[in-house]
Write a protein that holds these residues in place. Sequence first.
Motif, PDB file in Angstrom:
ATOM      1  N   PRO A  22       0.727  -1.096  -0.037  1.00 14.50           N
ATOM      2  CA  PRO A  22       0.062   0.114   0.080  1.00 14.50           C
ATOM      3  C   PRO A  22       0.917   1.347  -0.090  1.00 14.50           C
ATOM      4  CG  PRO A  22      -0.105  -1.101   2.436  1.00 14.50           C
ATOM      5  CD  PRO A  22       0.722  -1.914   1.310  1.00 14.50           C
ATOM      6  N   TYR A  23       2.088   1.330   0.437  1.00 14.93           N
ATOM      7  CA  TYR A  23       3.031   2.548   0.451  1.00 14.93           C
ATOM      8  C   TYR A  23       3.847   2.863  -0.782  1.00 14.93           C
ATOM      9  CZ  TYR A  23       1.184   1.349   5.055  1.00 14.93           C
ATOM     10  OH  TYR A  23       0.538   1.024   6.153  1.00 14.93           O
ATOM     11  N   SER A  24       4.275   1.515  -1.303  1.00 15.75           N
ATOM     12  CA  SER A  24       5.287   1.677  -2.669  1.00 15.75           C
ATOM     13  C   SER A  24       4.465   1.493  -3.814  1.00 15.75           C
ATOM     14  CB  SER A  24       6.577   0.846  -2.477  1.00 15.75           C
ATOM     15  OG  SER A  24       6.047  -0.554  -2.807  1.00 15.75           O
ATOM     16  N   ASP A  25       3.312   0.675  -3.944  1.00 12.39           N
ATOM     17  CA  ASP A  25       2.723   0.205  -5.048  1.00 12.39           C
ATOM     18  C   ASP A  25       3.685  -0.357  -5.946  1.00 12.39           C
ATOM     19  OD1 ASP A  25       0.588  -0.252  -6.610  1.00 12.39           O
ATOM     20  OD2 ASP A  25       0.802   1.491  -7.964  1.00 12.39           O
ATOM     21  N   PHE A  26       4.814  -1.334  -5.418  1.00 10.70           N
ATOM     22  CA  PHE A  26       5.599  -1.953  -6.179  1.00 10.70           C
ATOM     23  C   PHE A  26       5.752  -3.205  -5.928  1.00 10.70           C
ATOM     24  CE2 PHE A  26       9.942  -3.161  -7.678  1.00 10.70           C
ATOM     25  CZ  PHE A  26      10.021  -2.266  -8.809  1.00 10.70           C
ATOM     26  N   PRO A  27       4.791  -4.012  -6.369  1.00 12.12           N
ATOM     27  CA  PRO A  27       4.722  -5.550  -6.117  1.00 12.12           C
ATOM     28  C   PRO A  27       5.738  -6.442  -6.595  1.00 12.12           C
ATOM     29  CG  PRO A  27       2.962  -4.857  -7.728  1.00 12.12           C
ATOM     30  CD  PRO A  27       3.701  -3.765  -7.470  1.00 12.12           C
ATOM     31  N   VAL A  28       6.510  -7.208  -5.763  1.00 11.91           N
ATOM     32  CA  VAL A  28       7.471  -8.309  -6.134  1.00 11.91           C
ATOM     33  C   VAL A  28       6.799  -9.523  -6.096  1.00 11.91           C
ATOM     34  CG1 VAL A  28       9.873  -8.720  -6.167  1.00 11.91           C
ATOM     35  CG2 VAL A  28       9.039  -6.169  -5.682  1.00 11.91           C
ATOM     36  N   GLY A  29       7.452 -10.551  -6.932  1.00 10.46           N
ATOM     37  CA  GLY A  29       7.232 -11.839  -6.673  1.00 10.46           C
ATOM     38  C   GLY A  29       8.607 -12.477  -6.905  1.00 10.46           C
ATOM     39  N   ALA A  30       8.749 -13.411  -6.100  1.00  7.61           N
ATOM     40  CA  ALA A  30      10.060 -14.371  -6.078  1.00  7.61           C
ATOM     41  C   ALA A  30       9.285 -15.901  -6.098  1.00  7.61           C
ATOM     42  CB  ALA A  30      11.022 -14.123  -5.107  1.00  7.61           C
ATOM     43  N   ALA A  31      10.395 -16.869  -6.715  1.00  7.10           N
ATOM     44  CA  ALA A  31       9.937 -18.064  -6.875  1.00  7.10           C
ATOM     45  C   ALA A  31      11.442 -18.970  -6.925  1.00  7.10           C
ATOM     46  CB  ALA A  31       8.960 -18.726  -8.007  1.00  7.10           C
ATOM     47  N   ILE A  32      11.134 -19.931  -6.156  1.00 10.02           N
ATOM     48  CA  ILE A  32      12.843 -20.839  -6.087  1.00 10.02           C
ATOM     49  C   ILE A  32      12.408 -22.194  -6.470  1.00 10.02           C
ATOM     50  CG2 ILE A  32      14.005 -21.631  -4.141  1.00 10.02           C
ATOM     51  CD1 ILE A  32      13.580 -19.245  -2.358  1.00 10.02           C
ATOM     52  N   LEU A  33      13.401 -22.552  -7.016  1.00 15.35           N
ATOM     53  CA  LEU A  33      13.463 -24.055  -7.439  1.00 15.35           C
ATOM     54  C   LEU A  33      14.498 -24.618  -6.350  1.00 15.35           C
ATOM     55  CD1 LEU A  33      12.874 -26.694  -8.760  1.00 15.35           C
ATOM     56  CD2 LEU A  33      14.816 -26.279 -10.406  1.00 15.35           C
ATOM     57  N   ALA A  34      13.849 -25.620  -5.319  1.00 16.95           N
ATOM     58  CA  ALA A  34      14.817 -25.859  -4.344  1.00 16.95           C
ATOM     59  C   ALA A  34      15.495 -27.393  -4.624  1.00 16.95           C
ATOM     60  CB  ALA A  34      13.833 -25.898  -3.042  1.00 16.95           C
ATOM     61  N   ASP A  35      16.348 -27.686  -3.576  1.00 19.45           N
ATOM     62  CA  ASP A  35      16.812 -28.959  -3.707  1.00 19.45           C
ATOM     63  C   ASP A  35      15.999 -30.293  -3.687  1.00 19.45           C
ATOM     64  OD1 ASP A  35      16.526 -28.656  -1.078  1.00 19.45           O
ATOM     65  OD2 ASP A  35      18.216 -29.414  -0.413  1.00 19.45           O
ATOM     66  N   VAL A  77      13.004 -13.458  -9.842  1.00 19.77           N
ATOM     67  CA  VAL A  77      12.499 -12.276  -9.434  1.00 19.77           C
ATOM     68  C   VAL A  77      11.746 -11.554 -10.429  1.00 19.77           C
ATOM     69  CG1 VAL A  77      13.032 -10.256  -7.940  1.00 19.77           C
ATOM     70  CG2 VAL A  77      14.073 -12.338  -7.569  1.00 19.77           C
ATOM     71  N   ILE A  78      10.509 -11.148  -9.985  1.00 21.32           N
ATOM     72  CA  ILE A  78       9.906 -10.140 -11.111  1.00 21.32           C
ATOM     73  C   ILE A  78       9.309  -8.960 -10.355  1.00 21.32           C
ATOM     74  CG2 ILE A  78       7.644 -11.553 -11.033  1.00 21.32           C
ATOM     75  CD1 ILE A  78       7.339 -10.655 -14.009  1.00 21.32           C
ATOM     76  N   GLY A  79       9.346  -7.672 -10.857  1.00 23.71           N
ATOM     77  CA  GLY A  79       8.519  -6.598 -10.136  1.00 23.71           C
ATOM     78  C   GLY A  79       8.141  -5.704 -11.442  1.00 23.71           C
ATOM     79  N   LYS A  80       7.892  -4.215 -11.192  1.00 25.63           N
ATOM     80  CA  LYS A  80       7.295  -3.539 -11.991  1.00 25.63           C
ATOM     81  C   LYS A  80       8.330  -3.042 -12.891  1.00 25.63           C
ATOM     82  CE  LYS A  80       3.719  -0.422 -10.647  1.00 25.63           C
ATOM     83  NZ  LYS A  80       2.945   0.476  -9.917  1.00 25.63           N
ATOM     84  N   GLY A  81       7.610  -2.397 -14.048  1.00 26.34           N
ATOM     85  CA  GLY A  81       8.746  -1.836 -15.093  1.00 26.34           C
ATOM     86  C   GLY A  81       9.355  -2.412 -15.956  1.00 26.34           C
ATOM     87  N   VAL A  82      10.268  -1.756 -16.742  1.00 26.37           N
ATOM     88  CA  VAL A  82      11.113  -2.471 -17.870  1.00 26.37           C
ATOM     89  C   VAL A  82      12.363  -3.109 -17.326  1.00 26.37           C
ATOM     90  CG1 VAL A  82      12.051  -1.795 -19.927  1.00 26.37           C
ATOM     91  CG2 VAL A  82      10.096  -0.984 -19.452  1.00 26.37           C
ATOM     92  N   GLU A 110       8.006  -6.549 -15.141  1.00 25.56           N
ATOM     93  CA  GLU A 110       6.834  -7.045 -15.993  1.00 25.56           C
ATOM     94  C   GLU A 110       6.734  -6.652 -17.477  1.00 25.56           C
ATOM     95  OE1 GLU A 110       3.356  -5.693 -14.029  1.00 25.56           O
ATOM     96  OE2 GLU A 110       4.020  -3.566 -14.320  1.00 25.56           O
ATOM     97  N   ASP A 111       7.509  -5.481 -17.798  1.00 29.44           N
ATOM     98  CA  ASP A 111       7.398  -4.825 -19.205  1.00 29.44           C
ATOM     99  C   ASP A 111       8.682  -5.273 -20.086  1.00 29.44           C
ATOM    100  OD1 ASP A 111       4.649  -4.327 -18.875  1.00 29.44           O
ATOM    101  OD2 ASP A 111       5.233  -2.545 -17.710  1.00 29.44           O
ATOM    102  N   GLY A 112       9.710  -5.790 -19.326  1.00 31.52           N
ATOM    103  CA  GLY A 112      11.239  -5.778 -20.132  1.00 31.52           C
ATOM    104  C   GLY A 112      11.566  -7.225 -20.074  1.00 31.52           C
ATOM    105  N   ASP A 113      12.703  -7.322 -20.380  1.00 33.50           N
ATOM    106  CA  ASP A 113      13.426  -8.568 -20.758  1.00 33.50           C
ATOM    107  C   ASP A 113      14.074  -9.140 -19.531  1.00 33.50           C
ATOM    108  OD1 ASP A 113      12.909  -8.895 -23.295  1.00 33.50           O
ATOM    109  OD2 ASP A 113      14.571  -7.521 -23.833  1.00 33.50           O
ATOM    110  N   ALA A 114      14.518 -10.349 -19.162  1.00 29.54           N
ATOM    111  CA  ALA A 114      14.960 -11.028 -18.195  1.00 29.54           C
ATOM    112  C   ALA A 114      16.471 -10.908 -18.206  1.00 29.54           C
ATOM    113  CB  ALA A 114      14.225 -12.276 -17.881  1.00 29.54           C
ATOM    114  N   LYS A 115      16.918 -10.766 -17.080  1.00 28.12           N
ATOM    115  CA  LYS A 115      18.664 -11.137 -17.276  1.00 28.12           C
ATOM    116  C   LYS A 115      18.789 -11.831 -16.052  1.00 28.12           C
ATOM    117  CE  LYS A 115      22.780  -8.263 -17.047  1.00 28.12           C
ATOM    118  NZ  LYS A 115      23.149  -7.094 -16.726  1.00 28.12           N
ATOM    119  N   SER A 116      19.963 -12.773 -16.669  1.00 31.91           N
ATOM    120  CA  SER A 116      20.241 -13.832 -15.572  1.00 31.91           C
ATOM    121  C   SER A 116      21.869 -13.552 -14.958  1.00 31.91           C
ATOM    122  CB  SER A 116      20.487 -15.340 -16.231  1.00 31.91           C
ATOM    123  OG  SER A 116      19.083 -15.713 -16.558  1.00 31.91           O
TER     124      SER A 116
END
Length: 136
Positions: A22-35, A77-82, A110-116
């Motif tokens: 509610p403060y930043s309006d910058f939602p981030v999601g993360a997902a892990i493939l674990a052992d 990891v994914i968030g807002k922006g390019v 969300e609007d850009g290319d992924a970088k590894s």
Amino acid sequence: MDAVTQALYDAAQKVRKHAHVPYSDFPVGAAILADDGNVYAGCNIENAAYPQGSCAEASAISAMVGAGAKKIHRIFVIGKGVDPVTPCGGCRQRIREFATADTVIICTGEDGDAKSYTMNEILPDSFGPESLEAVK
């Protein structure tokens, strides 16, 4: 995008929709493939007392550890922006605790290319559990 990366992307996007921001309006999601072969996801959770919030990566790591897994094989990891949304410094260290030098960290907006990155690229010359073993 390979099938594992796609599964991580999907999980990160799904959990990101539940972020409490509610403060930043910058939602981030993360997902892990674990052992253990499972995917664990987390989103950021803000708090009116700002230092009390949780990053998405920390939430995903907590889910992983709570389920009994011990190592991160890959994290998305994914968030807002390019621009790629990379883990903050604290989360880089949190990831490092459960990663190897070659663990892959995939970041995107969300609007850009992924970088590894590998763990060593995103946090070079890091201090980890084996650093403590060296001085025992």
